[in-house]
Design a protein around this motif. Structure first.
Motif, PDB file in Angstrom:
ATOM      1  N   ARG A  81     -17.744 -39.873  18.370  1.00 14.11           N
ATOM      2  CA  ARG A  81     -17.274 -39.010  19.446  1.00 14.11           C
ATOM      3  C   ARG A  81     -17.942 -37.642  19.340  1.00 14.11           C
ATOM      4  NH1 ARG A  81     -12.009 -39.142  16.583  1.00 14.11           N
ATOM      5  NH2 ARG A  81     -11.570 -37.088  15.692  1.00 14.11           N
ATOM      6  N   PRO A  82     -17.995 -36.901  20.457  1.00 18.39           N
ATOM      7  CA  PRO A  82     -18.657 -35.593  20.435  1.00 18.39           C
ATOM      8  C   PRO A  82     -17.815 -34.581  19.657  1.00 18.39           C
ATOM      9  CG  PRO A  82     -17.685 -36.015  22.580  1.00 18.39           C
ATOM     10  CD  PRO A  82     -17.560 -37.283  21.803  1.00 18.39           C
ATOM     11  N   VAL A  83     -18.511 -33.815  18.818  1.00 17.31           N
ATOM     12  CA  VAL A  83     -17.855 -32.804  17.985  1.00 17.31           C
ATOM     13  C   VAL A  83     -18.679 -31.516  18.078  1.00 17.31           C
ATOM     14  CG1 VAL A  83     -17.191 -32.171  15.633  1.00 17.31           C
ATOM     15  CG2 VAL A  83     -16.936 -34.538  16.406  1.00 17.31           C
ATOM     16  N   VAL A  84     -18.004 -30.392  18.148  1.00 19.97           N
ATOM     17  CA  VAL A  84     -18.690 -29.105  18.165  1.00 19.97           C
ATOM     18  C   VAL A  84     -18.957 -28.672  16.730  1.00 19.97           C
ATOM     19  CG1 VAL A  84     -18.568 -26.691  18.835  1.00 19.97           C
ATOM     20  CG2 VAL A  84     -17.603 -28.449  20.333  1.00 19.97           C
ATOM     21  N   ARG A  85     -20.250 -28.461  16.414  1.00 19.75           N
ATOM     22  CA  ARG A  85     -20.656 -28.015  15.076  1.00 19.75           C
ATOM     23  C   ARG A  85     -21.629 -26.854  15.245  1.00 19.75           C
ATOM     24  NH1 ARG A  85     -20.888 -31.384  10.517  1.00 19.75           N
ATOM     25  NH2 ARG A  85     -23.116 -30.979  10.332  1.00 19.75           N
ATOM     26  N   SER A  86     -21.261 -25.707  14.678  1.00 21.03           N
ATOM     27  CA  SER A  86     -22.107 -24.504  14.763  1.00 21.03           C
ATOM     28  C   SER A  86     -22.465 -24.179  16.211  1.00 21.03           C
ATOM     29  CB  SER A  86     -23.381 -24.683  13.919  1.00 21.03           C
ATOM     30  OG  SER A  86     -23.051 -24.947  12.577  1.00 21.03           O
TER      31      SER A  86
END
Length: 389
Positions: free
Chosen positions: A339-344
């Motif tokens: 699933r899409p995850v926000v990283r940096s």
């Protein structure tokens, strides 16, 4: 002609009573010595009781599903000639579900394990028509299933069927009821990014797949638990709520909840802290297979200090697992999904898993549970740290 009363024998484990699971005889039947009379179940095993004498059944005592006290009368026989002066002990072969007990002397009754008899009774299959491949023609489960497949037996067309909860299914129901009634559960769910761990697992399986056991996620979870639990001794524990005593354990004995055809069974990986990754993988696979085919030993089905329950790809988004009484914690890995995850500040597709858990609030506070799961998560997200010794 004299009468002989056969009483429920002491079948070990320090038990005071056993449940009647199935009768194989009825009043008026003529039986031979060593012929099966009934199946009874203790907390750990099904036991087949065989006749200590030859004679005619005058009376039987107890109904299927009833608990009978050790020493209570079960079967009354009419014997030819003088009754035996000394009491006769029953032959009782202790088995876990579907385990084949020692062969009995020949009789007209088909030889089969208790599980096969129950399956035959439920499906309306006459075991006399089934060819057995076991010792002395004993009918094993594969024999029964092959016979049913050949006959193309279909389920009943009735709108519903009724069956009493007996045997292992009743034991499971009782244990779940005890856990839900006596333990004040609280649930905690945390998400973990297992992208790196899945990459490491795939690489290890590709590198050692032909030489070592296949690695699933469970051995990694067990390794994470044994690394973290020494800092949370109140979680690797059991609670005797009647005596008000918490027992904290140094070794980690991990129960692995395993679905079988008879219900949920929890074999135990003992001293998991002493096992490496592939040793854990091999032991988990061995115990799961033994639980499913009925060959697990009694001491492999008890004594856990914490339990892992996983539905694998059916794991859903989150669960609220029921604690395995008298333990105080249970861990439930859910389904691994991309699933899409926000990283940096950027969106990435990552392999994510929600890790569900339940704790006994009498022993474990919410803050401790959150810290514990947080440390488990940190190891799972950093396979280098997890695999380092």
């Amino acid at each position: 002609m004299a009468n002989y009363v056969f009483k429920l024998p002491d079948i070990g484990e320090g038990i005071a009573e056993a449940e009647l699971v199935e009768w194989y005889v009825k009043p008026g039947d003529t039986v031979a010595e060593d012929q099966p009379l009934a199946d009874v179940m203790t907390d750990k095993a099904t036991v087949e009781l065989t006749s200590p004498v030859s004679g005619t059944i005058v009376a039987i005592h107890g109904e299927v599903g009833q608990l009978r006290q050790i020493g209570s009368a079960l079967v009354e026989f009419a014997l030819e000639g003088k009754a035996r002066a000394e009491p006769v002990e029953a032959a009782a072969a202790a088995v876990v579900p579907d385990q084949t007990p020692p062969p009995a002397p020949a009789s007209s009754r088909p030889k089969a394990s208790p599980l096969v008899r129950r399956l035959a009774k439920q499906g309306g299959v006459n075991l006399e028509t089934v060819k057995g491949s076991g010792p002395h023609g004993r009918i094993r489960r594969p024999d029964f299933e092959a016979h049913v497949a050949a006959l193309r037996v279909s389920p009943s067309a009735d709108e519903f069927t009724e069956s009493k909860l007996v045997g292992l299914r009743r034991k499971i129901a009782e244990k779940m009821e005890i856990s839900a009634r006596r333990i004040p559960h609280f649930a905690y769910v945390e998400e973990a990014d297992l992208t790196a761990l899945e990459g490491a697992r795939a690489e290890l399986n590709a590198r050692y797949g032909d030489e070592r056991p296949k690695l699933t996620l469970l051995p990694f979870f067990v390794q994470a638990l044994v690394r973290v639990l020494p800092r949370f001794p109140q979680i690797n524990a059991t609670y005797d709520d009647e005596a008000g005593i918490v027992r904290r354990y140094t070794p980690v004995h991990v129960g692995i909840a395993t679905q079988t055809d008879n219900g949920l069974i929890v074999p135990v990986v003992r001293n998991a802290q002493d096992l490496g990754l592939w040793e854990l993988a091999a032991e988990i696979a061995r115990l799961a297979a033994a639980a499913r085919d009925g060959t697990a030993k009694r001491d492999e089905l008890s004594g856990s200090t914490i339990t892992i329950t996983s539905l694998g790809t059916l794991g859903g988004i989150a669960t609220t697992p029921v604690i395995n009484h008298p333990e105080v914690a249970i861990i439930g890995p859910n389904r691994l999904v991309e699933r899409p995850v926000v990283r940096s500040g950027a969106i990435e597709v990552r392999k994510m898993m929600n890790v569900s858990s339940s704790f006994d609030h009498r022993v474990v506070d919410g803050y401790e549970a959150a810290r514990f799961i947080g440390e488990v998560k940190a190891l799972l997200e950093s396979p280098t740290l997890l695999l380092a010794r």
